[in-house]
Design a protein around this motif. Structure first.
Motif, PDB file in Angstrom:
ATOM      1  N   LYS A  84      34.857  36.730  54.107  1.00  0.00           N
ATOM      2  CA  LYS A  84      34.815  37.968  53.316  1.00  0.00           C
ATOM      3  C   LYS A  84      34.452  39.166  54.177  1.00  0.00           C
ATOM      4  O   LYS A  84      33.801  39.029  55.209  1.00  0.00           O
ATOM      5  CB  LYS A  84      33.780  37.844  52.191  1.00  0.00           C
ATOM      6  CG  LYS A  84      34.006  36.672  51.251  1.00  0.00           C
ATOM      7  CD  LYS A  84      35.366  36.716  50.591  1.00  0.00           C
ATOM      8  CE  LYS A  84      35.578  35.532  49.651  1.00  0.00           C
ATOM      9  NZ  LYS A  84      37.009  35.369  49.310  1.00  0.00           N
ATOM     10  N   ALA A 141      31.881  45.234  57.337  1.00  0.00           N
ATOM     11  CA  ALA A 141      32.711  45.551  58.508  1.00  0.00           C
ATOM     12  C   ALA A 141      31.899  46.162  59.643  1.00  0.00           C
ATOM     13  O   ALA A 141      32.459  46.817  60.509  1.00  0.00           O
ATOM     14  CB  ALA A 141      33.882  46.457  58.126  1.00  0.00           C
ATOM     15  N   ASP A 193      26.524  43.695  59.767  1.00  0.00           N
ATOM     16  CA  ASP A 193      25.215  43.637  59.110  1.00  0.00           C
ATOM     17  C   ASP A 193      25.061  42.536  58.066  1.00  0.00           C
ATOM     18  O   ASP A 193      23.942  42.131  57.772  1.00  0.00           O
ATOM     19  CB  ASP A 193      24.925  44.981  58.427  1.00  0.00           C
ATOM     20  CG  ASP A 193      24.740  46.097  59.436  1.00  0.00           C
ATOM     21  OD1 ASP A 193      23.741  46.057  60.162  1.00  0.00           O
ATOM     22  OD2 ASP A 193      25.611  46.979  59.520  1.00  0.00           O
TER      23      ASP A 193
HETATM   24  S1  FES Z   1      31.784  41.994  57.121  1.00  0.00           S
HETATM   25 FE1  FES Z   1      31.268  41.273  59.067  1.00  0.00          FE
HETATM   26  S2  FES Z   1      29.116  41.307  59.002  1.00  0.00           S
HETATM   27 FE2  FES Z   1      29.638  42.249  57.132  1.00  0.00          FE
END
Ligand code: FES
Ligand SMILES: Cc1cc2nc3c(=O)[nH]c(=O)nc-3n(C[C@H](O)[C@H](O)[C@H](O)COP(=O)(O)OP(=O)(O)OC[C@H]3O[C@@H](n4cnc5c(N)ncnc54)[C@H](O)[C@@H]3O)c2cc1C
Ligand code: FES
Lengths: 290, 159
Positions: B39, B43, B46
């Motif tokens: 998922k 992005a 975190d």
């Molecule tokens: S989508 Fe990659 S760490 Fe949050």
């Protein structure tokens, strides 16, 4: 906007040639944990990304003349699994292992932490305290640069166009030496240092400090090498009086920013407290004969 | 735009794909290969919802480029169950109600499996630190930690 290209050369010479051809448009990619965030946010628009991870010299840890040489693109996870580095430089290893989560550790590198140029980069005060020297390569050949001379301002380095860091050389480790790194963050994991302090000492056979280096992070525009703080320790047994002087010198060196994460007063005070605590951990490690 | 041709292995199968230079591994998995189990929560590294293994290392797929994956071994949540048979971690997550909306679950499962592969007997503290890069807005974490520790205990007893 210019289209971005990606290259993954397998030699230093090829990487230097690509980066010097690209000029301003070229960017080194190591673990990408800073660069990819910046790309996504539209903060950087490189025309060429040069992935250095296929170059053997930047990925290796080797012994060299009684000390270690660590490739700039060795990950935090790999460093933490290297028994020799953990024994000789536990402070450098613990500082690097503080970078991010398990996932970030799988990719983040000391070279990227340094060259991203953040004043709060966790591995940098420990590298400075260790006296690590960066081996830099570029169009005009190879040169050695002490780590404290690489970052010259937030996000700015002294590297010339086409130059990048190949590896870090750690000095020989005499008996009775120890180092340590501590940072203050509001939570226990996954946060940016409000203050970071690295201390590295060598004792003589009688337990008197012969050599010391102290590095501070997040208390000025760049990570700092604090000579006065080191001088406070040299010639002492790290007794209370010496530790008081160390803390005062560390606080005096601070020129921090005031923000919601820490006020000037708080950062200045905590720098002294952390330097003192890190010195005591380094002392224990030096006595254990590490 | 020039596309990059990448040959890699995903969940044990050889896979070839074409990607743009700025596509992340997560973009490639989800948008090119339709492996949508990983998922995208943030992005930016975190949240851990995009956790995958690359050459046995736990990483955020949102912080790696698709173009970097030539010759690598990638493992995703899609490779975790054995056909219809759930992995013990998946089974325990159900039993302990360690998920609500489920967005974080694939990332937690991949991260927890990599912990147990390395350390079959982690302490609660080790487990919490290992999973500190996986965020969940629903469960409050406790049930997730219980599920992982319970799985570890069961796998050790060889049941
Ligand atoms: S989508 Fe990659 S760490 Fe949050
Ligand atoms: C969720 C999260 C948590 C984080 N937590 C921390 C933390 O606790 N402490 C901390 O200090 N940082 C933290 N970071 C920041 C980041 O992970 C570190 O700075 C990391 O060490 C960067 O290394 P990298 O290899 O990923 O760098 P990259 O992103 O690959 O590169 C960073 C910069 O350095 C340049 N560069 C990389 N390698 C070289 C080289 N060898 N020579 C010249 N230039 C080079 C790149 O061009 C780029 O500008 C965090 C990041 C994320 C996403
Ligand atoms: S179950 Fe909803 S975020 Fe974890």
């Amino acid at each position: 906007m210019e289209e971005m290209r990606y290259e993954a050369p397998d030699s230093l010479d090829a990487a230097v040639a690509m980066l010097s051809d690209a000029g301003e448009a070229g960017r080194v990619l190591a673990g990408g944990t800073d660069l990819l965030v910046q790309l996504r946010a539209g903060m950087v628009h490189p025309g060429l990304v040069v992935d250095i991870k296929n170059i053997p010299e930047v990925r290796a840890i080797s012994e060299e003349g009684g000390g270690f040489r660590v490739g700039a693109a060795v990950t935090g996870a790999e460093l933490g699994e290297h028994a020799g580095m953990c024994k000789a430089w536990p402070g450098v290893v613990e500082a690097t292992e503080l970078i991010g989560s398990t996932q970030i550790q799988g990719r983040a590198t000391m070279g990227g932490n340094l060259c991203n140029g953040s004043p709060a980069a966790d591995s940098v005060p420990a590298l400075i305290a260790a006296g690590a020297v960066a081996s830099v390569i570029g169009p005009s050949g190879q040169r050695d640069v002490p780590v404290e001379d690489i970052i010259i301002g937030p996000g700015k380095t002294s590297l010339e166009k086409g130059e990048f860091v190949v590896s870090f050389k750690f000095p020989d480790r005499p008996a009775h030496s120890g180092d340590a790194y501590l940072r203050f963050i509001p939570r226990t994991e996954m946060d940016i240092a409000v203050v970071g302090a690295g201390v590295n000492i060598t004792l003589d056979d009688d337990g008197v400090c012969q050599a010391a280096r102290v590095g501070l992070g997040a208390v000025a525009a760049t990570p700092l090498l604090v000579a006065d703080a080191a001088d406070a320790l040299i010639g002492s047994t790290l007794d209370d009086a010496a530790l008081e002087k160390l803390a005062a010198a560390a606080s005096a060196a601070c020129k921090p920013i005031d923000d919601k994460r820490g006020t000037i007063e708080f950062r200045t005070k905590v720098a002294g407290v952390l330097a003192r605590r890190a010195a005591l951990i380094a002392l224990d490690r030096a006595k254990e004969g590490r | 735009m020039s596309k990059y041709h990448v040959s890699t292995t995903i969940n044990g199968d050889p896979v070839e794909y074409l990607c743009e230079p700025e596509q992340t591994l997560l973009d490639v998995l989800r948008d090119e290969l339709y492996l949508t189990g990983s998922k995208e929560g943030c992005a930016s590294g975190d949240c851990g919802a995009c956790s995958v293994l690359v050459d046995d290392r736990l990483v955020c797929a949102c912080l790696a480029l698709g173009a970097e994956m030539g010759g690598k071994k990638i493992e995703t949540i899609e490779g975790m169950a054995d056909g219809d048979e759930l992995h013990p971690l998946q089974q325990k997550f159900l039993e302990h109600a360690a998920l609500q909306c489920g967005i974080c679950t694939p990332g937690f499962l991949v991260a927890a499996k990599s912990l147990l592969d390395r350390n079959p007997d982690p302490t609660e503290e080790e487990t919490r630190y290992w999973l500190a890069g996986n965020l969940c807005r629903c469960t409050g974490y406790d049930k997730i930690i219980r599920a992982v520790l319970d799985t570890a205990a069961e796998m050790r007893s060889g049941k």
